[in-house]
Design a protein around this motif. Structure first.
Motif, PDB file in Angstrom:
ATOM      1  N   ALA A 136     -69.236 133.445  46.086  1.00 46.48           N
ATOM      2  CA  ALA A 136     -68.092 134.393  45.634  1.00 46.48           C
ATOM      3  C   ALA A 136     -66.777 133.394  45.616  1.00 46.48           C
ATOM      4  O   ALA A 136     -66.560 132.325  46.255  1.00 46.48           O
ATOM      5  CB  ALA A 136     -68.040 135.457  46.657  1.00 46.48           C
ATOM      6  N   LEU A 137     -66.071 134.101  44.660  1.00 50.67           N
ATOM      7  CA  LEU A 137     -64.719 133.736  44.494  1.00 50.67           C
ATOM      8  C   LEU A 137     -63.949 134.800  44.621  1.00 50.67           C
ATOM      9  O   LEU A 137     -63.868 135.804  43.775  1.00 50.67           O
ATOM     10  CB  LEU A 137     -64.506 132.787  43.076  1.00 50.67           C
ATOM     11  N   LEU A 138     -62.769 134.708  45.530  1.00 52.51           N
ATOM     12  CA  LEU A 138     -61.706 135.776  45.843  1.00 52.51           C
ATOM     13  C   LEU A 138     -60.497 135.392  45.506  1.00 52.51           C
ATOM     14  O   LEU A 138     -59.996 134.378  45.943  1.00 52.51           O
ATOM     15  CB  LEU A 138     -62.267 136.179  47.084  1.00 52.51           C
TER      16      LEU A 138
ATOM     17  N   MET B  15     -59.918 132.111  47.454  1.00 53.67           N
ATOM     18  CA  MET B  15     -60.864 131.812  48.576  1.00 53.67           C
ATOM     19  C   MET B  15     -62.252 131.683  48.120  1.00 53.67           C
ATOM     20  O   MET B  15     -62.605 132.640  47.328  1.00 53.67           O
ATOM     21  CB  MET B  15     -60.766 132.820  49.808  1.00 53.67           C
ATOM     22  N   LEU B  16     -63.001 130.664  48.456  1.00 56.10           N
ATOM     23  CA  LEU B  16     -64.259 130.412  48.032  1.00 56.10           C
ATOM     24  C   LEU B  16     -65.443 130.732  49.294  1.00 56.10           C
ATOM     25  O   LEU B  16     -65.071 130.289  50.201  1.00 56.10           O
ATOM     26  CB  LEU B  16     -64.553 129.059  47.508  1.00 56.10           C
ATOM     27  N   PHE B  17     -66.328 131.458  49.210  1.00 56.68           N
ATOM     28  CA  PHE B  17     -67.276 131.656  50.100  1.00 56.68           C
ATOM     29  C   PHE B  17     -68.650 131.149  49.859  1.00 56.68           C
ATOM     30  O   PHE B  17     -69.460 131.547  48.679  1.00 56.68           O
ATOM     31  CB  PHE B  17     -67.664 133.176  50.217  1.00 56.68           C
ATOM     32  N   ALA B  18     -69.352 130.397  50.488  1.00 58.15           N
ATOM     33  CA  ALA B  18     -70.393 129.534  50.581  1.00 58.15           C
ATOM     34  C   ALA B  18     -71.373 130.045  51.666  1.00 58.15           C
ATOM     35  O   ALA B  18     -71.162 130.118  52.770  1.00 58.15           O
ATOM     36  CB  ALA B  18     -70.366 128.034  50.412  1.00 58.15           C
ATOM     37  N   VAL B  19     -72.808 130.449  51.338  1.00 56.66           N
ATOM     38  CA  VAL B  19     -73.782 130.842  52.152  1.00 56.66           C
ATOM     39  C   VAL B  19     -74.716 129.458  52.193  1.00 56.66           C
ATOM     40  O   VAL B  19     -75.442 129.316  50.929  1.00 56.66           O
ATOM     41  CB  VAL B  19     -74.551 132.073  51.767  1.00 56.66           C
ATOM     42  N   GLY B  20     -74.846 128.720  53.214  1.00 57.96           N
ATOM     43  CA  GLY B  20     -75.682 127.599  53.313  1.00 57.96           C
ATOM     44  C   GLY B  20     -75.010 126.699  52.250  1.00 57.96           C
ATOM     45  O   GLY B  20     -73.783 126.327  52.021  1.00 57.96           O
TER      46      GLY B  20
ATOM     47  N   GLY C 141     -59.817 126.675  56.114  1.00 53.42           N
ATOM     48  CA  GLY C 141     -60.511 127.966  56.084  1.00 53.42           C
ATOM     49  C   GLY C 141     -61.388 128.123  57.350  1.00 53.42           C
ATOM     50  O   GLY C 141     -61.104 127.648  58.492  1.00 53.42           O
ATOM     51  N   VAL C 142     -62.330 129.044  57.542  1.00 54.06           N
ATOM     52  CA  VAL C 142     -63.293 129.228  58.496  1.00 54.06           C
ATOM     53  C   VAL C 142     -64.822 129.011  58.268  1.00 54.06           C
ATOM     54  O   VAL C 142     -65.019 129.011  56.879  1.00 54.06           O
ATOM     55  CB  VAL C 142     -63.085 130.821  58.872  1.00 54.06           C
ATOM     56  N   THR C 143     -65.528 128.829  59.358  1.00 55.17           N
ATOM     57  CA  THR C 143     -66.864 128.590  59.321  1.00 55.17           C
ATOM     58  C   THR C 143     -67.655 129.199  60.340  1.00 55.17           C
ATOM     59  O   THR C 143     -66.947 129.569  61.235  1.00 55.17           O
ATOM     60  CB  THR C 143     -67.338 127.276  59.173  1.00 55.17           C
ATOM     61  N   ALA C 144     -68.851 129.817  60.104  1.00 54.81           N
ATOM     62  CA  ALA C 144     -69.533 130.448  61.054  1.00 54.81           C
ATOM     63  C   ALA C 144     -70.933 130.075  60.872  1.00 54.81           C
ATOM     64  O   ALA C 144     -71.363 129.455  59.898  1.00 54.81           O
ATOM     65  CB  ALA C 144     -69.127 131.985  61.151  1.00 54.81           C
ATOM     66  N   THR C 145     -71.928 130.756  61.552  1.00 54.18           N
ATOM     67  CA  THR C 145     -73.318 130.733  61.587  1.00 54.18           C
ATOM     68  C   THR C 145     -74.139 131.941  61.605  1.00 54.18           C
ATOM     69  O   THR C 145     -73.580 132.666  62.587  1.00 54.18           O
ATOM     70  CB  THR C 145     -73.855 129.565  62.806  1.00 54.18           C
ATOM     71  N   THR C 146     -75.089 132.364  60.895  1.00 53.03           N
ATOM     72  CA  THR C 146     -75.684 133.353  60.886  1.00 53.03           C
ATOM     73  C   THR C 146     -76.787 133.594  62.152  1.00 53.03           C
ATOM     74  O   THR C 146     -76.927 132.420  62.697  1.00 53.03           O
ATOM     75  CB  THR C 146     -76.439 133.890  59.706  1.00 53.03           C
ATOM     76  N   HIS C 147     -77.400 134.528  62.365  1.00 54.81           N
ATOM     77  CA  HIS C 147     -78.256 134.443  63.402  1.00 54.81           C
ATOM     78  C   HIS C 147     -79.519 133.871  63.217  1.00 54.81           C
ATOM     79  O   HIS C 147     -80.211 133.056  64.196  1.00 54.81           O
ATOM     80  CB  HIS C 147     -78.871 136.089  63.661  1.00 54.81           C
TER      81      HIS C 147
END
Length: 391
Positions: free
Chosen positions: A172-174, A162-167, A118-124
């Motif tokens: 969410a599960l999509l 696809m699973l979405f994690a914040v921290g 998948g992919v990862t990123a960082t918020t401001h």
């Protein structure tokens, strides 16, 4: 009499007509070797996304692990933000779905694609974002026990989850569904009838891959693969004595396409895939593979007829021209007759090769020899497929 014109014509003229006949069916053969080898195939490796499936995935389910019935605007904005860095078809599907919910992208940084995960990123403010399959969640220590059963259920229904994690929080599960091409099952049945064993190799989850394979009529499936794994699997098949074809359309298929005895690239795929393959299919259909195989076998049969005819002519004609009957009859072969016989042999070879123009493969006629605009637009983003089946 011994002029080898007919022998010299036997192979190239049949190959030329075979290549032209294939082009009329929307099958572009880049060199004669691919045409000649296609008829020997006994195993066909196929990719899933964009090959067996339509390549136009859409979000079908969106769920949250908590009590909330829908995603917050903040979560939707983060989803659009992280997917902005990817052109993968799954990313496109998720982005379009979020935008329909009225989401606007939240700016993120440090975007990274993780092959097959998948992919990862960082918020401001430095919060880590992760969007991908369960393996990516495990890599980042995200607890998905609350949704594990649901993930397995959706994957068994041919959904890519696809699973979405914040921290450290799972948000969410999509579930994304890419339907099977309407003619895929018929094409696979036709390939089996031609004596080929279809094998699916994909980077998608095993349960999802098995569901799609079952729907298409494919028994052999290998899932969760990286691009190098596909290459290695084809190499093992070849070492076992199989003659292997490969059908794909993305950058992650290029090594396997190049390794296969004959590579078939879907015409709406990436230019890298097309350059790596010996055959380009202008129809986004596996019927093009079956057409190429049938035309290859007909061409090789025609070449063998030409060679045996030309060789037989020389075996019979040269001794006569050399005077084998002179001691018995006193007769010699007239140069005029020898010249006519030589011309006749060439005409015979050319006429036999021309019969290929009337050969028609057993599949449906080519109704659309070029990719549609939507196909081309969609597949232009396949460059990011090097990141694997889950993004």
């Amino acid at each position: 009499m011994a002029c080898p014109c007919s022998l010299g014509l036997a192979t190239p003229i049949s190959t030329m007509i075979g290549v032209g006949r294939a082009a009329e069916r929307g099958v572009l053969i880049r060199h004669g070797e691919a045409l000649q080898r296609a008829g020997d195939l006994d195993a066909l490796v196929v990719d899933k996304t964009g090959t067996l499936t339509e390549g136009r995935p859409r979000v079908t389910e969106c769920e949250t692990p908590g009590s909330s019935a829908s995603l917050s605007r903040e979560t939707l904005g983060l989803l659009v933000g992280i997917e902005a860095g990817s052109e993968h078809p799954l990313a496109t599907a998720i982005t379009q779905w979020c935008q329909k919910q009225g989401a606007t992208a939240t700016e993120v940084s440090d975007f990274q694609a993780h092959s097959g995960r998948g992919v990862t990123a960082t918020t401001h403010d430095g919060t880590r974002l992760a969007l991908g399959n369960p393996a990516l969640m495990a890599d980042h220590g995200i607890d998905i026990s609350a949704v594990r059963d649901r993930v397995e259920t959706l994957e068994s229904q041919a959904r890519t989850v696809m699973l979405f994690a914040v921290g450290d929080e799972l948000r969410a599960l999509l579930a994304v569904h890419d339907p099977l091409r309407e003619d895929a099952r018929e094409a696979i049945a036709r390939l089996k009838k031609a004596g080929l064993t279809p094998i699916m190799l994909t980077g998608d989850a095993p349960a999802t891959a098995r569901a799609i394979a079952h729907e298409a009529g494919i028994e052999e499936v290998e899932a969760g693969l990286m691009p190098e794994d596909k290459h290695a699997h084809i190499e093992r098949l070849q070492q076992a004595g199989r003659v292997v074809g490969m059908v794909g359309d993305g950058i992650n298929d290029a090594p396997a396409l190049a390794r296969a005895d004959v590579g078939f690239a879907i015409g709406a795929g990436t230019s890298v895939a097309i350059e790596s393959a010996g055959v380009a299919l202008m129809r986004n259909s596996l019927h093009g593979v079956a057409d190429a195989i049938e035309i290859s076998r007909a061409t090789m049969h025609n070449i063998r007829q030409n060679l045996w005819g030309a060789f037989g002519y020389n075996v019979l004609g040269i001794p006569v021209a050399a005077g084998i009957f002179y001691p018995l009859t006193g007769a010699l072969l007239s140069p005029v007759i020898a010249a006519l016989a030589m011309a006749a042999s060439s005409v015979t070879v050319v006429s036999n090769a021309s019969r290929l123009r009337h050969f028609t493969p057993g599949g449906p006629a080519n109704k659309a020899s070029t990719p549609t605009k939507s196909d081309s637009t969609h597949h232009s983003g396949r460059a990011s497929e090097a990141t694997g089946g889950q993004q």
